[in-house]
Scaffold this motif. Sequence first.
Motif, PDB file in Angstrom:
ATOM      1  N   VAL A 220       0.865  -1.178   0.128  1.00 40.12           N
ATOM      2  CA  VAL A 220      -0.170  -0.158   0.127  1.00 40.12           C
ATOM      3  C   VAL A 220       0.914   1.174  -0.069  1.00 40.12           C
ATOM      4  N   VAL A 221       0.607   2.109  -1.117  1.00 40.93           N
ATOM      5  CA  VAL A 221       1.439   3.382  -1.307  1.00 40.93           C
ATOM      6  C   VAL A 221       0.429   4.058  -1.967  1.00 40.93           C
ATOM      7  N   GLY A 222       0.319   5.571  -1.255  1.00 45.04           N
ATOM      8  CA  GLY A 222      -0.784   6.366  -1.862  1.00 45.04           C
ATOM      9  C   GLY A 222      -2.173   5.920  -1.717  1.00 45.04           C
ATOM     10  N   ARG A 223      -3.020   6.644  -2.669  1.00 41.52           N
ATOM     11  CA  ARG A 223      -4.324   6.394  -2.726  1.00 41.52           C
ATOM     12  C   ARG A 223      -4.576   4.922  -2.710  1.00 41.52           C
ATOM     13  N   VAL A 224      -5.367   4.179  -1.793  1.00 44.01           N
ATOM     14  CA  VAL A 224      -5.542   2.633  -1.997  1.00 44.01           C
ATOM     15  C   VAL A 224      -6.801   2.416  -2.686  1.00 44.01           C
ATOM     16  N   GLN A 225      -7.826   3.172  -2.615  1.00 49.46           N
ATOM     17  CA  GLN A 225      -9.113   2.640  -3.344  1.00 49.46           C
ATOM     18  C   GLN A 225      -8.786   2.203  -4.667  1.00 49.46           C
ATOM     19  N   ASP A 226      -8.361   2.875  -5.377  1.00 53.30           N
ATOM     20  CA  ASP A 226      -8.040   2.570  -6.996  1.00 53.30           C
ATOM     21  C   ASP A 226      -7.400   1.085  -6.892  1.00 53.30           C
ATOM     22  N   ARG A 227      -6.266   1.013  -6.212  1.00 52.83           N
ATOM     23  CA  ARG A 227      -5.527  -0.223  -6.397  1.00 52.83           C
ATOM     24  C   ARG A 227      -6.554  -1.603  -5.704  1.00 52.83           C
ATOM     25  N   ALA A 228      -7.406  -1.182  -4.823  1.00 54.54           N
ATOM     26  CA  ALA A 228      -8.285  -2.177  -4.250  1.00 54.54           C
ATOM     27  C   ALA A 228      -9.128  -2.801  -5.266  1.00 54.54           C
ATOM     28  N   VAL A 229      -9.881  -1.764  -6.191  1.00 52.24           N
ATOM     29  CA  VAL A 229     -10.621  -2.213  -7.482  1.00 52.24           C
ATOM     30  C   VAL A 229      -9.966  -3.097  -8.380  1.00 52.24           C
ATOM     31  N   ALA A 230      -8.583  -2.693  -8.578  1.00 53.98           N
ATOM     32  CA  ALA A 230      -8.008  -3.361  -9.360  1.00 53.98           C
ATOM     33  C   ALA A 230      -7.459  -4.942  -9.098  1.00 53.98           C
TER      34      ALA A 230
ATOM     35  N   MET B 175     -13.845   0.947   2.881  1.00 54.61           N
ATOM     36  CA  MET B 175     -12.540   0.583   3.522  1.00 54.61           C
ATOM     37  C   MET B 175     -12.869   0.428   5.140  1.00 54.61           C
ATOM     38  N   PRO B 176     -12.112  -0.704   5.531  1.00 55.40           N
ATOM     39  CA  PRO B 176     -12.258  -0.740   6.998  1.00 55.40           C
ATOM     40  C   PRO B 176     -12.428   0.326   8.061  1.00 55.40           C
ATOM     41  N   GLU B 177     -13.012   0.529   8.734  1.00 56.17           N
ATOM     42  CA  GLU B 177     -13.397   1.725   9.697  1.00 56.17           C
ATOM     43  C   GLU B 177     -12.087   1.885  10.525  1.00 56.17           C
ATOM     44  N   ALA B 178     -11.417   1.033  10.918  1.00 57.47           N
ATOM     45  CA  ALA B 178     -10.267   0.823  11.925  1.00 57.47           C
ATOM     46  C   ALA B 178      -9.089   1.507  11.240  1.00 57.47           C
ATOM     47  N   LEU B 179      -9.351   1.440  10.159  1.00 56.00           N
ATOM     48  CA  LEU B 179      -7.886   2.029   9.058  1.00 56.00           C
ATOM     49  C   LEU B 179      -8.479   3.499   8.639  1.00 56.00           C
ATOM     50  N   ALA B 180      -9.471   3.969   8.942  1.00 53.74           N
ATOM     51  CA  ALA B 180      -9.762   5.116   8.501  1.00 53.74           C
ATOM     52  C   ALA B 180      -8.557   6.397   8.728  1.00 53.74           C
ATOM     53  N   PRO B 181      -8.090   6.242   9.814  1.00 55.40           N
ATOM     54  CA  PRO B 181      -6.924   7.381   9.858  1.00 55.40           C
ATOM     55  C   PRO B 181      -5.794   7.164   8.976  1.00 55.40           C
TER      56      PRO B 181
ATOM     57  N   ASP C  92      -4.635   9.745   1.480  1.00 57.50           N
ATOM     58  CA  ASP C  92      -5.278  10.427   0.555  1.00 57.50           C
ATOM     59  C   ASP C  92      -4.995  11.679   0.467  1.00 57.50           C
ATOM     60  N   ARG C  93      -4.189  12.087   1.575  1.00 59.31           N
ATOM     61  CA  ARG C  93      -3.685  13.497   1.623  1.00 59.31           C
ATOM     62  C   ARG C  93      -2.206  13.403   1.193  1.00 59.31           C
ATOM     63  N   GLY C  94      -1.665  12.273   0.654  1.00 62.50           N
ATOM     64  CA  GLY C  94      -0.224  12.332   0.230  1.00 62.50           C
ATOM     65  C   GLY C  94       0.705  12.025   1.059  1.00 62.50           C
TER      66      GLY C  94
END
Length: 267
Positions: free
Chosen positions: A196-206, A252-258, A264-266
């Motif tokens: 995991v590096v950077g924005r994780v949502q797009d990688r999760a979809v792929a 995404m997992p609530e526990a990992l929201a921070p 997301d802020r980079g």
Amino acid sequence: MATDSDEVIIVMPGGRARVSLVPLLRRCLDQPRQSWPDVVADWLAAVRRELPDQVSAELGPADVEQLRLRLIPAAATPEADNYLAMPFGTHFTAMVVVNRPERLDLLTLAQVAQLGGDPEGLVRIAVRQTVERELVSLDVRDHELPGGGSVRLLASDGNPFVTTALMSVKRFLPDGADNGALVAAPQYSAVMLHRVVGRVQDRAVALHRLANSMFAAATDPCTDQIFWWHGGEFHPVRVVAGESAGAVQVRMPEALAPVVERLDRGH
């Protein structure tokens, strides 16, 4: 069905299997109602694949050499009262099995008694033999992930113990995996890791799409769920169809929201 829980109990050779309905219910919630019959049929087929064809009646000292540890989804876990098994986190169970030439037999507690009655010792033997004889020859390669980035594939054709490598995720990750990794185990013979590096949502979809295609085509399917391994724990990541065609939602997992917010802020 257990009357006071969301489980079904299946009578089988050597005991009973207690199977959770939670994954099925969640999958139905993510699909339109007209798809539910197919979802249920696929779930039933997956559960049947996890049930052992038979359990050996007797074991001898020589059979200890055949002990292995296999990591399976928690929903497919046989009842712990009958077999030598232990939870591995919330979503997986480690099962001790007898690795026969043509099949895997679950190790019953009665058989543990036949072998001297030392469950912890047998687990240690099973772990050592799995690592030394099943995991040392894994094919480990990095492949391009659609949309960018790479995925590390751990694989060994016909090897039903590759998922056991998830008990040592950090060992297989590249340096700099401070944010953990997205993990998929679509087959018992194949595991995928994405640092995991950077924005994780797009990688999760792929990764979800790749894992689902492997799961659907597998002769040894394990799970179509993907996880975020972080802090030594597996957190489910849910990718569901959106309202418009082709759109998806990533939960995404609530526990990992921070962590998600920071990425997301980079930072």
